[in-house]
Design a protein around this motif. Sequence first.
Motif, mmCIF file in Angstrom:
data_model
loop_
_atom_site.group_PDB
_atom_site.id
_atom_site.type_symbol
_atom_site.label_atom_id
_atom_site.label_comp_id
_atom_site.label_asym_id
_atom_site.label_seq_id
_atom_site.Cartn_x
_atom_site.Cartn_y
_atom_site.Cartn_z
ATOM 1 N N VAL A 144 0.870 -1.176 0.000
ATOM 2 C CA VAL A 144 0.000 0.000 0.000
ATOM 3 C C VAL A 144 0.909 1.228 0.000
ATOM 4 O O VAL A 144 1.729 1.403 0.897
ATOM 5 N N VAL A 145 0.763 2.043 -1.020
ATOM 6 C CA VAL A 145 1.607 3.222 -1.163
ATOM 7 C C VAL A 145 0.694 4.444 -1.249
ATOM 8 O O VAL A 145 -0.056 4.588 -2.212
ATOM 9 N N PRO A 146 0.746 5.314 -0.240
ATOM 10 C CA PRO A 146 -0.086 6.518 -0.316
ATOM 11 C C PRO A 146 0.414 7.411 -1.446
ATOM 12 O O PRO A 146 1.604 7.474 -1.717
ATOM 13 N N GLU A 147 -0.522 8.093 -2.105
ATOM 14 C CA GLU A 147 -0.122 9.000 -3.180
ATOM 15 C C GLU A 147 0.779 10.095 -2.641
ATOM 16 O O GLU A 147 1.735 10.490 -3.273
ATOM 17 N N GLU A 148 0.441 10.621 -1.481
ATOM 18 C CA GLU A 148 1.256 11.622 -0.815
ATOM 19 C C GLU A 148 1.363 11.249 0.655
ATOM 20 O O GLU A 148 0.372 10.842 1.257
ATOM 21 N N PRO A 149 2.543 11.390 1.246
ATOM 22 C CA PRO A 149 2.636 11.168 2.692
ATOM 23 C C PRO A 149 1.698 12.126 3.427
ATOM 24 O O PRO A 149 1.515 13.268 3.015
ATOM 25 N N ARG A 150 1.115 11.644 4.497
ATOM 26 C CA ARG A 150 0.144 12.445 5.256
ATOM 27 C C ARG A 150 0.739 13.776 5.714
ATOM 28 O O ARG A 150 0.079 14.814 5.645
ATOM 29 N N ASP A 151 1.993 13.767 6.181
ATOM 30 C CA ASP A 151 2.636 15.010 6.613
ATOM 31 C C ASP A 151 2.716 16.022 5.474
ATOM 32 O O ASP A 151 2.513 17.216 5.676
ATOM 33 N N LEU A 152 3.012 15.546 4.267
ATOM 34 C CA LEU A 152 3.103 16.444 3.120
ATOM 35 C C LEU A 152 1.735 17.016 2.784
ATOM 36 O O LEU A 152 1.604 18.208 2.502
ATOM 37 N N LEU A 153 0.723 16.185 2.837
ATOM 38 C CA LEU A 153 -0.641 16.617 2.553
ATOM 39 C C LEU A 153 -1.096 17.677 3.566
ATOM 40 O O LEU A 153 -1.646 18.716 3.193
ATOM 41 N N ILE A 154 -0.833 17.427 4.846
ATOM 42 C CA ILE A 154 -1.204 18.386 5.901
ATOM 43 C C ILE A 154 -0.471 19.707 5.684
ATOM 44 O O ILE A 154 -1.074 20.784 5.712
ATOM 45 N N ALA A 155 0.837 19.644 5.454
ATOM 46 C CA ALA A 155 1.626 20.863 5.278
ATOM 47 C C ALA A 155 1.160 21.643 4.057
ATOM 48 O O ALA A 155 0.989 22.868 4.119
ATOM 49 N N ASP A 156 0.931 20.963 2.942
ATOM 50 C CA ASP A 156 0.523 21.652 1.723
ATOM 51 C C ASP A 156 -0.831 22.328 1.897
ATOM 52 O O ASP A 156 -1.004 23.504 1.558
ATOM 53 N N ARG A 157 -1.785 21.605 2.447
ATOM 54 C CA ARG A 157 -3.116 22.193 2.624
ATOM 55 C C ARG A 157 -3.105 23.354 3.622
ATOM 56 O O ARG A 157 -3.775 24.359 3.425
ATOM 57 N N ALA A 158 -2.324 23.216 4.688
ATOM 58 C CA ALA A 158 -2.241 24.298 5.679
ATOM 59 C C ALA A 158 -1.596 25.546 5.068
ATOM 60 O O ALA A 158 -2.069 26.666 5.282
ATOM 61 N N LEU A 159 -0.535 25.355 4.282
ATOM 62 C CA LEU A 159 0.119 26.503 3.657
ATOM 63 C C LEU A 159 -0.779 27.165 2.619
ATOM 64 O O LEU A 159 -0.832 28.388 2.510
ATOM 65 N N ARG A 160 -1.517 26.356 1.866
ATOM 66 C CA ARG A 160 -2.429 26.920 0.863
ATOM 67 C C ARG A 160 -3.568 27.698 1.542
ATOM 68 O O ARG A 160 -3.957 28.768 1.084
ATOM 69 N N LEU A 161 -4.083 27.157 2.654
ATOM 70 C CA LEU A 161 -5.131 27.858 3.385
ATOM 71 C C LEU A 161 -4.596 29.165 3.974
ATOM 72 O O LEU A 161 -5.236 30.209 3.871
ATOM 73 N N ALA A 162 -3.410 29.115 4.565
ATOM 74 C CA ALA A 162 -2.813 30.326 5.128
ATOM 75 C C ALA A 162 -2.612 31.377 4.040
ATOM 76 O O ALA A 162 -2.828 32.569 4.274
ATOM 77 N N ASP A 163 -2.241 30.943 2.836
ATOM 78 C CA ASP A 163 -2.060 31.880 1.727
ATOM 79 C C ASP A 163 -3.385 32.533 1.349
ATOM 80 O O ASP A 163 -3.454 33.745 1.146
ATOM 81 N N VAL A 164 -4.446 31.744 1.266
ATOM 82 C CA VAL A 164 -5.761 32.274 0.911
ATOM 83 C C VAL A 164 -6.252 33.237 1.993
ATOM 84 O O VAL A 164 -6.862 34.266 1.699
ATOM 85 N N LEU A 165 -5.955 32.930 3.242
ATOM 86 C CA LEU A 165 -6.413 33.774 4.348
ATOM 87 C C LEU A 165 -5.574 35.040 4.522
ATOM 88 O O LEU A 165 -6.006 35.974 5.185
#
Length: 183
Positions: A144-165
């Motif tokens: 089982v290979v995740p498409e993206e590591p969970r840490d990367l997904l969390i960091a990317d989404r948090a940074l994108r949200l912070a940018d929008v805000l």
Amino acid sequence: MSEWSFTLLVNQPLTPEQADALDHCDAFADGSVSYTMGPENPEDYPHRPDPDRLRELSCDIEAPTLLDAVEQVARDIRLIPGLRAVGVRHDDTVTLAEAAQRCGPELFELARRHGFPEPETSSGGTEFYSWREIATWLTRAGRVVPEEPRDLLIADRALRLADVLEGADVSPGALRALGLPID
């Protein structure tokens, strides 16, 4: 501690002044973050650099986790006036060690098996593989290979949200209602 490799996306291409500040900032003195600068007058050249590549920082950071590594660079990049992190990603081209970061140290043993993807390129004795090919091979092998590591997904989404805000007029109540923790 592990060394984590990733690409941090920033809000704009670095200006010469920002590049100079980054080069002389103690937080980046170890050379763990690199960047690409475009020419001063890109219109004078027949082949212009991809503007998206000029917004990327290549990072090789020692930290306990990938999330800690991204957090460290995202925090430190704000020391450079006008720059902030707006996303993060992994590249497809990886060394075997970088691929093992994404799926576990057993990859070194698995890489010896018949049919494991061959390196795509080699440079100075270092072999580079396609992560997509490795992930496909691992999936076929029953892993089982995740498409993206969970840490990367969390960091990317948090940074994108912070940018929008950034600069948005959103009330703390609205943010709380959306499930975001407010200090």
